[in-house]
Motif scaffolding. Structure first.
Motif, PDB file in Angstrom:
ATOM      1  N   GLU A  32       1.638   6.596  -6.745  1.00  0.00           N
ATOM      2  CA  GLU A  32       0.556   7.540  -7.070  1.00  0.00           C
ATOM      3  C   GLU A  32       1.001   8.978  -6.785  1.00  0.00           C
ATOM      4  O   GLU A  32       0.756   9.872  -7.587  1.00  0.00           O
ATOM      5  CB  GLU A  32      -0.703   7.201  -6.253  1.00  0.00           C
ATOM      6  CG  GLU A  32      -1.852   8.143  -6.483  1.00  0.00           C
ATOM      7  CD  GLU A  32      -2.416   8.104  -7.889  1.00  0.00           C
ATOM      8  OE1 GLU A  32      -3.111   9.070  -8.260  1.00  0.00           O
ATOM      9  OE2 GLU A  32      -2.167   7.142  -8.644  1.00  0.00           O
ATOM     10  N   TYR A  33       1.665   9.178  -5.668  1.00  0.00           N
ATOM     11  CA  TYR A  33       2.177  10.511  -5.328  1.00  0.00           C
ATOM     12  C   TYR A  33       3.206  10.962  -6.373  1.00  0.00           C
ATOM     13  O   TYR A  33       3.133  12.087  -6.870  1.00  0.00           O
ATOM     14  CB  TYR A  33       2.814  10.486  -3.937  1.00  0.00           C
ATOM     15  CG  TYR A  33       3.515  11.767  -3.583  1.00  0.00           C
ATOM     16  CD1 TYR A  33       2.798  12.875  -3.168  1.00  0.00           C
ATOM     17  CD2 TYR A  33       4.900  11.874  -3.688  1.00  0.00           C
ATOM     18  CE1 TYR A  33       3.441  14.063  -2.856  1.00  0.00           C
ATOM     19  CE2 TYR A  33       5.546  13.046  -3.376  1.00  0.00           C
ATOM     20  CZ  TYR A  33       4.809  14.143  -2.954  1.00  0.00           C
ATOM     21  OH  TYR A  33       5.453  15.319  -2.652  1.00  0.00           O
ATOM     22  N   ASP A  34       4.128  10.079  -6.723  1.00  0.00           N
ATOM     23  CA  ASP A  34       5.136  10.420  -7.738  1.00  0.00           C
ATOM     24  C   ASP A  34       4.476  10.745  -9.074  1.00  0.00           C
ATOM     25  O   ASP A  34       4.879  11.672  -9.770  1.00  0.00           O
ATOM     26  CB  ASP A  34       6.135   9.274  -7.922  1.00  0.00           C
ATOM     27  CG  ASP A  34       7.066   9.107  -6.732  1.00  0.00           C
ATOM     28  OD1 ASP A  34       7.158  10.045  -5.906  1.00  0.00           O
ATOM     29  OD2 ASP A  34       7.702   8.044  -6.629  1.00  0.00           O
ATOM     30  N   ARG A  35       3.445   9.986  -9.448  1.00  0.00           N
ATOM     31  CA  ARG A  35       2.728  10.249 -10.696  1.00  0.00           C
ATOM     32  C   ARG A  35       2.039  11.614 -10.645  1.00  0.00           C
ATOM     33  O   ARG A  35       2.089  12.381 -11.606  1.00  0.00           O
ATOM     34  CB  ARG A  35       1.697   9.154 -10.961  1.00  0.00           C
ATOM     35  CG  ARG A  35       1.022   9.276 -12.328  1.00  0.00           C
ATOM     36  CD  ARG A  35      -0.159   8.336 -12.476  1.00  0.00           C
ATOM     37  NE  ARG A  35      -1.211   8.579 -11.515  1.00  0.00           N
ATOM     38  CZ  ARG A  35      -2.074   9.611 -11.554  1.00  0.00           C
ATOM     39  NH1 ARG A  35      -1.992  10.498 -12.501  1.00  0.00           N
ATOM     40  NH2 ARG A  35      -3.011   9.746 -10.633  1.00  0.00           N
ATOM     41  N   MET A  36       1.422  11.927  -9.501  1.00  0.00           N
ATOM     42  CA  MET A  36       0.753  13.228  -9.364  1.00  0.00           C
ATOM     43  C   MET A  36       1.763  14.371  -9.453  1.00  0.00           C
ATOM     44  O   MET A  36       1.505  15.384 -10.109  1.00  0.00           O
ATOM     45  CB  MET A  36      -0.016  13.301  -8.028  1.00  0.00           C
ATOM     46  CG  MET A  36      -1.257  12.451  -8.025  1.00  0.00           C
ATOM     47  SD  MET A  36      -2.268  12.452  -6.499  1.00  0.00           S
ATOM     48  CE  MET A  36      -1.396  13.383  -5.328  1.00  0.00           C
ATOM     49  N   VAL A  37       2.918  14.195  -8.820  1.00  0.00           N
ATOM     50  CA  VAL A  37       3.954  15.227  -8.881  1.00  0.00           C
ATOM     51  C   VAL A  37       4.448  15.385 -10.312  1.00  0.00           C
ATOM     52  O   VAL A  37       4.612  16.507 -10.806  1.00  0.00           O
ATOM     53  CB  VAL A  37       5.120  14.896  -7.920  1.00  0.00           C
ATOM     54  CG1 VAL A  37       6.318  15.772  -8.181  1.00  0.00           C
ATOM     55  CG2 VAL A  37       4.662  15.024  -6.477  1.00  0.00           C
ATOM     56  N   GLU A  38       4.662  14.271 -10.998  1.00  0.00           N
ATOM     57  CA  GLU A  38       5.119  14.323 -12.396  1.00  0.00           C
ATOM     58  C   GLU A  38       4.076  14.991 -13.286  1.00  0.00           C
ATOM     59  O   GLU A  38       4.412  15.820 -14.126  1.00  0.00           O
ATOM     60  CB  GLU A  38       5.426  12.907 -12.901  1.00  0.00           C
ATOM     61  CG  GLU A  38       5.997  12.864 -14.285  1.00  0.00           C
ATOM     62  CD  GLU A  38       7.344  13.530 -14.417  1.00  0.00           C
ATOM     63  OE1 GLU A  38       7.633  14.037 -15.518  1.00  0.00           O
ATOM     64  OE2 GLU A  38       8.110  13.552 -13.437  1.00  0.00           O
ATOM     65  N   ASP A  39       2.800  14.648 -13.084  1.00  0.00           N
ATOM     66  CA  ASP A  39       1.729  15.282 -13.862  1.00  0.00           C
ATOM     67  C   ASP A  39       1.678  16.783 -13.600  1.00  0.00           C
ATOM     68  O   ASP A  39       1.533  17.580 -14.527  1.00  0.00           O
ATOM     69  CB  ASP A  39       0.369  14.655 -13.529  1.00  0.00           C
ATOM     70  CG  ASP A  39       0.213  13.249 -14.076  1.00  0.00           C
ATOM     71  OD1 ASP A  39       1.062  12.832 -14.901  1.00  0.00           O
ATOM     72  OD2 ASP A  39      -0.748  12.565 -13.664  1.00  0.00           O
ATOM     73  N   ALA A  73       0.842  -1.200   0.000  1.00  0.00           N
ATOM     74  CA  ALA A  73       0.000   0.000   0.000  1.00  0.00           C
ATOM     75  C   ALA A  73       0.877   1.251   0.000  1.00  0.00           C
ATOM     76  O   ALA A  73       0.589   2.219  -0.708  1.00  0.00           O
ATOM     77  CB  ALA A  73      -0.934   0.007   1.202  1.00  0.00           C
ATOM     78  N   ASP A  74       1.954   1.227   0.778  1.00  0.00           N
ATOM     79  CA  ASP A  74       2.878   2.370   0.778  1.00  0.00           C
ATOM     80  C   ASP A  74       3.506   2.554  -0.593  1.00  0.00           C
ATOM     81  O   ASP A  74       3.641   3.674  -1.075  1.00  0.00           O
ATOM     82  CB  ASP A  74       3.991   2.163   1.818  1.00  0.00           C
ATOM     83  CG  ASP A  74       3.552   2.569   3.214  1.00  0.00           C
ATOM     84  OD1 ASP A  74       2.439   3.077   3.360  1.00  0.00           O
ATOM     85  OD2 ASP A  74       4.357   2.362   4.142  1.00  0.00           O
ATOM     86  N   ASP A  75       3.879   1.441  -1.220  1.00  0.00           N
ATOM     87  CA  ASP A  75       4.465   1.521  -2.555  1.00  0.00           C
ATOM     88  C   ASP A  75       3.469   2.099  -3.553  1.00  0.00           C
ATOM     89  O   ASP A  75       3.819   2.948  -4.373  1.00  0.00           O
ATOM     90  CB  ASP A  75       4.935   0.146  -3.028  1.00  0.00           C
ATOM     91  CG  ASP A  75       6.146  -0.352  -2.249  1.00  0.00           C
ATOM     92  OD1 ASP A  75       6.805   0.478  -1.579  1.00  0.00           O
ATOM     93  OD2 ASP A  75       6.424  -1.560  -2.311  1.00  0.00           O
ATOM     94  N   ARG A  76       2.212   1.629  -3.475  1.00  0.00           N
ATOM     95  CA  ARG A  76       1.183   2.166  -4.378  1.00  0.00           C
ATOM     96  C   ARG A  76       0.965   3.651  -4.123  1.00  0.00           C
ATOM     97  O   ARG A  76       0.873   4.434  -5.072  1.00  0.00           O
ATOM     98  CB  ARG A  76      -0.137   1.411  -4.192  1.00  0.00           C
ATOM     99  CG  ARG A  76      -0.179   0.054  -4.846  1.00  0.00           C
ATOM    100  CD  ARG A  76      -1.579  -0.531  -4.831  1.00  0.00           C
ATOM    101  NE  ARG A  76      -2.205  -0.554  -3.517  1.00  0.00           N
ATOM    102  CZ  ARG A  76      -2.087  -1.519  -2.626  1.00  0.00           C
ATOM    103  NH1 ARG A  76      -1.361  -2.587  -2.910  1.00  0.00           N
ATOM    104  NH2 ARG A  76      -2.698  -1.455  -1.466  1.00  0.00           N
ATOM    105  N   ASN A  77       0.891   4.017  -2.856  1.00  0.00           N
ATOM    106  CA  ASN A  77       0.698   5.434  -2.515  1.00  0.00           C
ATOM    107  C   ASN A  77       1.876   6.271  -3.005  1.00  0.00           C
ATOM    108  O   ASN A  77       1.688   7.382  -3.502  1.00  0.00           O
ATOM    109  CB  ASN A  77       0.510   5.616  -1.007  1.00  0.00           C
ATOM    110  CG  ASN A  77      -0.818   5.076  -0.532  1.00  0.00           C
ATOM    111  OD1 ASN A  77      -1.738   4.897  -1.317  1.00  0.00           O
ATOM    112  ND2 ASN A  77      -0.914   4.807   0.760  1.00  0.00           N
ATOM    113  N   ARG A  78       3.078   5.754  -2.857  1.00  0.00           N
ATOM    114  CA  ARG A  78       4.270   6.478  -3.302  1.00  0.00           C
ATOM    115  C   ARG A  78       4.271   6.635  -4.815  1.00  0.00           C
ATOM    116  O   ARG A  78       4.560   7.705  -5.343  1.00  0.00           O
ATOM    117  CB  ARG A  78       5.536   5.740  -2.838  1.00  0.00           C
ATOM    118  CG  ARG A  78       6.825   6.412  -3.265  1.00  0.00           C
ATOM    119  CD  ARG A  78       6.736   7.872  -3.025  1.00  0.00           C
ATOM    120  NE  ARG A  78       7.897   8.329  -2.333  1.00  0.00           N
ATOM    121  CZ  ARG A  78       8.070   9.565  -1.992  1.00  0.00           C
ATOM    122  NH1 ARG A  78       7.160  10.451  -2.243  1.00  0.00           N
ATOM    123  NH2 ARG A  78       9.133   9.949  -1.373  1.00  0.00           N
TER     124      ARG A  78
END
Length: 162
Positions: free
Chosen positions: A68-75, A61-66
């Motif tokens: 997702e967070y990285d994807r949001m930052v990249e977007d 779950a932490d990996d998925r959240n990370r």
């Protein structure tokens, strides 16, 4: 009393936050009336012990959240880059439009001045010769106006600054 409450909530926060290491949290009130929290069992003589089951730690779950967070930052970064590029393009287009307008205004001014000088040549050519106005004077005046036209065409900035 206020300190006890703050301490109790702080302790609860840290103990519940550390459920990674503890599967069960024990809570009880000691003989002095202080609410206690622990991940180890309380003493044998304590009554009214409550247990809170910890939430197992989920690395995936932490990996998925990370991710997702990285994807949001990249977007967000790409979106900001596009925005800045669009703004830069818009400013460049506006600057080009201003430059084009200035060039058109300068060309109109040159054409107006050229027309004025050409009219001056036409007036000189239409002037009759006489005792006070010879053909040499006429040719010289036309030559001077023609030099102004040449200067206007070759270097309009210098022409208009004089």
């Amino acid at each position: 009393m206020h300190r006890k409450i703050v301490f109790s909530f702080t302790a609860l926060f840290f103990l519940l936050g550390s459920t990674i290491f503890a599967d069960t949290i024990y809570t009880w009130t000691d003989a002095d009336g202080i609410k206690r929290y622990s991940n180890s069992q309380p003493p044998e003589d304590v009554e009214n012990v409550q247990t809170l089951q910890g939430i197992p730690y989920d690395q995936s779950a932490d990996d998925r959240n990370r991710r997702e967070y990285d994807r949001m930052v990249e977007d967000a970064s790409r979106s900001a880059d596009r925005h800045f590029e669009e703004q830069a393009d818009k400013k460049a287009q506006e600057a080009e439009a201003r430059r084009q307008q200035q060039l058109e205004a300068q060309n109109r001014r040159i054409e107006q001045e050229r027309a004025k000088l050409q009219k001056e040549i036409d007036d000189i050519q239409g002037r009759g010769l006489g005792p006070t106005f010879s053909s040499g004077q006429k040719a010289n005046m036309i030559k001077q106006v023609q030099e102004k036209i040449n200067q206007l065409e070759n270097n309009p900035d210098d022409y208009f600054t004089k």
